[in-house]
Design a protein around this motif. Structure first.
Motif, PDB file in Angstrom:
ATOM      1  N   LEU A  81       2.656   1.647  -3.866  1.00  0.00           N
ATOM      2  CA  LEU A  81       1.838   2.636  -3.158  1.00  0.00           C
ATOM      3  C   LEU A  81       1.062   2.007  -2.013  1.00  0.00           C
ATOM      4  O   LEU A  81       0.932   2.603  -0.946  1.00  0.00           O
ATOM      5  CB  LEU A  81       0.889   3.345  -4.125  1.00  0.00           C
ATOM      6  N   LYS A  82       0.568   0.808  -2.191  1.00  0.00           N
ATOM      7  CA  LYS A  82      -0.171   0.118  -1.123  1.00  0.00           C
ATOM      8  C   LYS A  82       0.748  -0.090   0.081  1.00  0.00           C
ATOM      9  O   LYS A  82       0.326   0.107   1.231  1.00  0.00           O
ATOM     10  CB  LYS A  82      -0.705  -1.221  -1.640  1.00  0.00           C
ATOM     11  N   ALA A  83       2.000  -0.456  -0.161  1.00  0.00           N
ATOM     12  CA  ALA A  83       2.944  -0.646   0.939  1.00  0.00           C
ATOM     13  C   ALA A  83       3.171   0.655   1.707  1.00  0.00           C
ATOM     14  O   ALA A  83       3.229   0.658   2.947  1.00  0.00           O
ATOM     15  CB  ALA A  83       4.270  -1.193   0.403  1.00  0.00           C
ATOM     16  N   ALA A  99      -5.884   0.011 -16.357  1.00  0.00           N
ATOM     17  CA  ALA A  99      -4.937  -0.958 -15.808  1.00  0.00           C
ATOM     18  C   ALA A  99      -4.736  -0.787 -14.308  1.00  0.00           C
ATOM     19  O   ALA A  99      -4.642  -1.766 -13.570  1.00  0.00           O
ATOM     20  CB  ALA A  99      -3.599  -0.852 -16.545  1.00  0.00           C
ATOM     21  N   MET A 100      -4.670   0.468 -13.841  1.00  0.00           N
ATOM     22  CA  MET A 100      -4.410   0.689 -12.414  1.00  0.00           C
ATOM     23  C   MET A 100      -5.589   0.244 -11.552  1.00  0.00           C
ATOM     24  O   MET A 100      -5.397  -0.415 -10.523  1.00  0.00           O
ATOM     25  CB  MET A 100      -4.075   2.161 -12.146  1.00  0.00           C
ATOM     26  N   ALA A 101      -6.805   0.590 -11.945  1.00  0.00           N
ATOM     27  CA  ALA A 101      -7.980   0.168 -11.178  1.00  0.00           C
ATOM     28  C   ALA A 101      -8.121  -1.355 -11.209  1.00  0.00           C
ATOM     29  O   ALA A 101      -8.492  -1.970 -10.209  1.00  0.00           O
ATOM     30  CB  ALA A 101      -9.239   0.836 -11.723  1.00  0.00           C
ATOM     31  N   THR A 102      -7.801  -1.950 -12.346  1.00  0.00           N
ATOM     32  CA  THR A 102      -7.843  -3.409 -12.453  1.00  0.00           C
ATOM     33  C   THR A 102      -6.816  -4.033 -11.514  1.00  0.00           C
ATOM     34  O   THR A 102      -7.112  -5.005 -10.811  1.00  0.00           O
ATOM     35  CB  THR A 102      -7.593  -3.848 -13.907  1.00  0.00           C
ATOM     36  N   ALA A 103      -5.611  -3.468 -11.477  1.00  0.00           N
ATOM     37  CA  ALA A 103      -4.576  -3.966 -10.560  1.00  0.00           C
ATOM     38  C   ALA A 103      -5.038  -3.854  -9.111  1.00  0.00           C
ATOM     39  O   ALA A 103      -4.819  -4.775  -8.311  1.00  0.00           O
ATOM     40  CB  ALA A 103      -3.274  -3.199 -10.771  1.00  0.00           C
ATOM     41  N   ALA A 104      -5.675  -2.742  -8.773  1.00  0.00           N
ATOM     42  CA  ALA A 104      -6.185  -2.570  -7.407  1.00  0.00           C
ATOM     43  C   ALA A 104      -7.244  -3.624  -7.098  1.00  0.00           C
ATOM     44  O   ALA A 104      -7.211  -4.267  -6.042  1.00  0.00           O
ATOM     45  CB  ALA A 104      -6.759  -1.167  -7.230  1.00  0.00           C
ATOM     46  N   THR A 141     -12.981  -3.273   1.245  1.00  0.00           N
ATOM     47  CA  THR A 141     -14.270  -3.298   1.930  1.00  0.00           C
ATOM     48  C   THR A 141     -14.192  -2.544   3.252  1.00  0.00           C
ATOM     49  O   THR A 141     -15.117  -1.816   3.623  1.00  0.00           O
ATOM     50  CB  THR A 141     -14.715  -4.755   2.155  1.00  0.00           C
ATOM     51  N   ALA A 142     -13.073  -2.675   3.958  1.00  0.00           N
ATOM     52  CA  ALA A 142     -12.899  -1.976   5.247  1.00  0.00           C
ATOM     53  C   ALA A 142     -12.991  -0.463   5.075  1.00  0.00           C
ATOM     54  O   ALA A 142     -13.540   0.232   5.934  1.00  0.00           O
ATOM     55  CB  ALA A 142     -11.565  -2.357   5.883  1.00  0.00           C
ATOM     56  N   THR A 143     -12.465   0.064   3.977  1.00  0.00           N
ATOM     57  CA  THR A 143     -12.544   1.502   3.707  1.00  0.00           C
ATOM     58  C   THR A 143     -13.990   1.906   3.489  1.00  0.00           C
ATOM     59  O   THR A 143     -14.463   2.902   4.052  1.00  0.00           O
ATOM     60  CB  THR A 143     -11.719   1.872   2.448  1.00  0.00           C
ATOM     61  N   ALA A 144     -14.688   1.142   2.672  1.00  0.00           N
ATOM     62  CA  ALA A 144     -16.099   1.432   2.391  1.00  0.00           C
ATOM     63  C   ALA A 144     -16.920   1.402   3.673  1.00  0.00           C
ATOM     64  O   ALA A 144     -17.777   2.266   3.892  1.00  0.00           O
ATOM     65  CB  ALA A 144     -16.650   0.443   1.364  1.00  0.00           C
ATOM     66  N   GLU A 145     -16.654   0.439   4.524  1.00  0.00           N
ATOM     67  CA  GLU A 145     -17.398   0.332   5.782  1.00  0.00           C
ATOM     68  C   GLU A 145     -17.050   1.474   6.731  1.00  0.00           C
ATOM     69  O   GLU A 145     -17.935   2.068   7.344  1.00  0.00           O
ATOM     70  CB  GLU A 145     -17.136  -1.026   6.432  1.00  0.00           C
ATOM     71  N   CYS A 146     -15.775   1.802   6.853  1.00  0.00           N
ATOM     72  CA  CYS A 146     -15.334   2.865   7.758  1.00  0.00           C
ATOM     73  C   CYS A 146     -15.941   4.215   7.375  1.00  0.00           C
ATOM     74  O   CYS A 146     -16.348   4.983   8.239  1.00  0.00           O
ATOM     75  CB  CYS A 146     -13.813   2.954   7.752  1.00  0.00           C
ATOM     76  N   TYR A 147     -15.996   4.496   6.078  1.00  0.00           N
ATOM     77  CA  TYR A 147     -16.485   5.789   5.598  1.00  0.00           C
ATOM     78  C   TYR A 147     -17.911   5.740   5.065  1.00  0.00           C
ATOM     79  O   TYR A 147     -18.387   6.703   4.469  1.00  0.00           O
ATOM     80  CB  TYR A 147     -15.517   6.354   4.539  1.00  0.00           C
ATOM     81  N   ASN A 148     -18.598   4.625   5.288  1.00  0.00           N
ATOM     82  CA  ASN A 148     -19.997   4.466   4.873  1.00  0.00           C
ATOM     83  C   ASN A 148     -20.175   4.801   3.380  1.00  0.00           C
ATOM     84  O   ASN A 148     -21.064   5.559   3.001  1.00  0.00           O
ATOM     85  CB  ASN A 148     -20.916   5.333   5.743  1.00  0.00           C
ATOM     86  N   PHE A 153      -6.183  -5.950  -4.000  1.00  0.00           N
ATOM     87  CA  PHE A 153      -6.733  -5.686  -2.673  1.00  0.00           C
ATOM     88  C   PHE A 153      -7.241  -7.015  -2.108  1.00  0.00           C
ATOM     89  O   PHE A 153      -7.669  -7.901  -2.862  1.00  0.00           O
ATOM     90  CB  PHE A 153      -7.919  -4.714  -2.751  1.00  0.00           C
ATOM     91  N   ALA A 154      -7.246  -7.152  -0.788  1.00  0.00           N
ATOM     92  CA  ALA A 154      -7.730  -8.379  -0.156  1.00  0.00           C
ATOM     93  C   ALA A 154      -9.231  -8.566  -0.374  1.00  0.00           C
ATOM     94  O   ALA A 154      -9.681  -9.660  -0.722  1.00  0.00           O
ATOM     95  CB  ALA A 154      -7.404  -8.367   1.335  1.00  0.00           C
ATOM     96  N   GLU A 155     -10.007  -7.502  -0.164  1.00  0.00           N
ATOM     97  CA  GLU A 155     -11.463  -7.551  -0.327  1.00  0.00           C
ATOM     98  C   GLU A 155     -11.918  -6.285  -1.052  1.00  0.00           C
ATOM     99  O   GLU A 155     -12.431  -5.353  -0.423  1.00  0.00           O
ATOM    100  CB  GLU A 155     -12.153  -7.639   1.032  1.00  0.00           C
ATOM    101  N   PRO A 156     -11.756  -6.243  -2.376  1.00  0.00           N
ATOM    102  CA  PRO A 156     -12.076  -5.013  -3.111  1.00  0.00           C
ATOM    103  C   PRO A 156     -13.568  -4.804  -3.334  1.00  0.00           C
ATOM    104  O   PRO A 156     -14.331  -5.766  -3.461  1.00  0.00           O
ATOM    105  CB  PRO A 156     -11.380  -5.234  -4.453  1.00  0.00           C
TER     106      PRO A 156
END
Length: 185
Positions: A60-62, A109-114, A87-94, A118-121
């Motif tokens: 899904l990330k791809a 399991a899915m949230a843990t995998a994310a 982190t970029a998502t959090a910053e973009c959408y405040n 993720f590069a900067e979760p």
């Protein structure tokens, strides 16, 4: 029983279909709720798989990266359905970060995998996503912008789990004299 590769391919295909129907703009948010327990034919929260989660997350990330969409992954009820984002998502959408790290039995399991892929979760408490997929009836409706519109996809299940998809549109306001744009998604 389907392999993790087959499950990941199904998710990627379902996501591509949703994106082709919803036509999101670059930089919008795609939310995922997923019970890997349900995908594998177990009751939600009873038999998840980190291997299945990682395969699904990467697929899904791809897809999201290819369409320049931000991905948000919902945690389970034990973390109040908070979401893992970059982190970029959090910053973009405040988005306001919360202090927690999902693990298999508190987040899923899915949230843990994310979180681990993720590069900067970061984890945020709430989000207003533009489109998304719910696998295994994890109840992602609280994370959509108004107005959520169900989307019927070719795939009805991912593995053994029920698949539900939605896109959003702006609310129609104004009453009987209002005029609406015909070509609005």
């Amino acid at each position: 029983m389907e392999t993790n590769m087959q499950i990941a391919k199904e998710l990627a295909a379902a996501a591509e279909e949703l994106i082709s129907i919803a036509k999101p703009k670059k930089g919008q948010i795609f939310v995922l709720g997923c019970s890997t327990s349900e995908v594998l034919g177990n009751k939600i929260g009873t038999g998840g798989s980190s291997e299945t989660a990682v395969a699904m997350f990467k697929a899904l990330k791809a897809v999201c990266d290819a369409h320049e969409l931000y991905l948000a992954v919902q945690c389970c009820e034990h973390l109040n359905r908070s979401l893992v984002v970059e982190t970029a998502t959090a910053e973009c959408y405040n988005l306001e970060e919360v202090t927690v790290r999902p693990v298999a039995h508190a987040g899923g399991a899915m949230a843990t995998a994310a979180y681990e892929n993720f590069a900067e979760p970061v984890v945020v408490e709430k989000i207003s996503a533009h489109l998304g997929i719910d696998i295994g009836q994890t109840l992602i409706g609280m994370h959509f912008k108004r107005v959520a519109v169900p989307v019927r996809l070719q795939y009805k299940k991912i593995g053994e789990a029920v698949l539900t998809a939605a896109k959003t549109r702006p609310p129609l306001v104004g009453g009987p004299r209002a005029q609406y744009l015909e070509n609005r998604p």
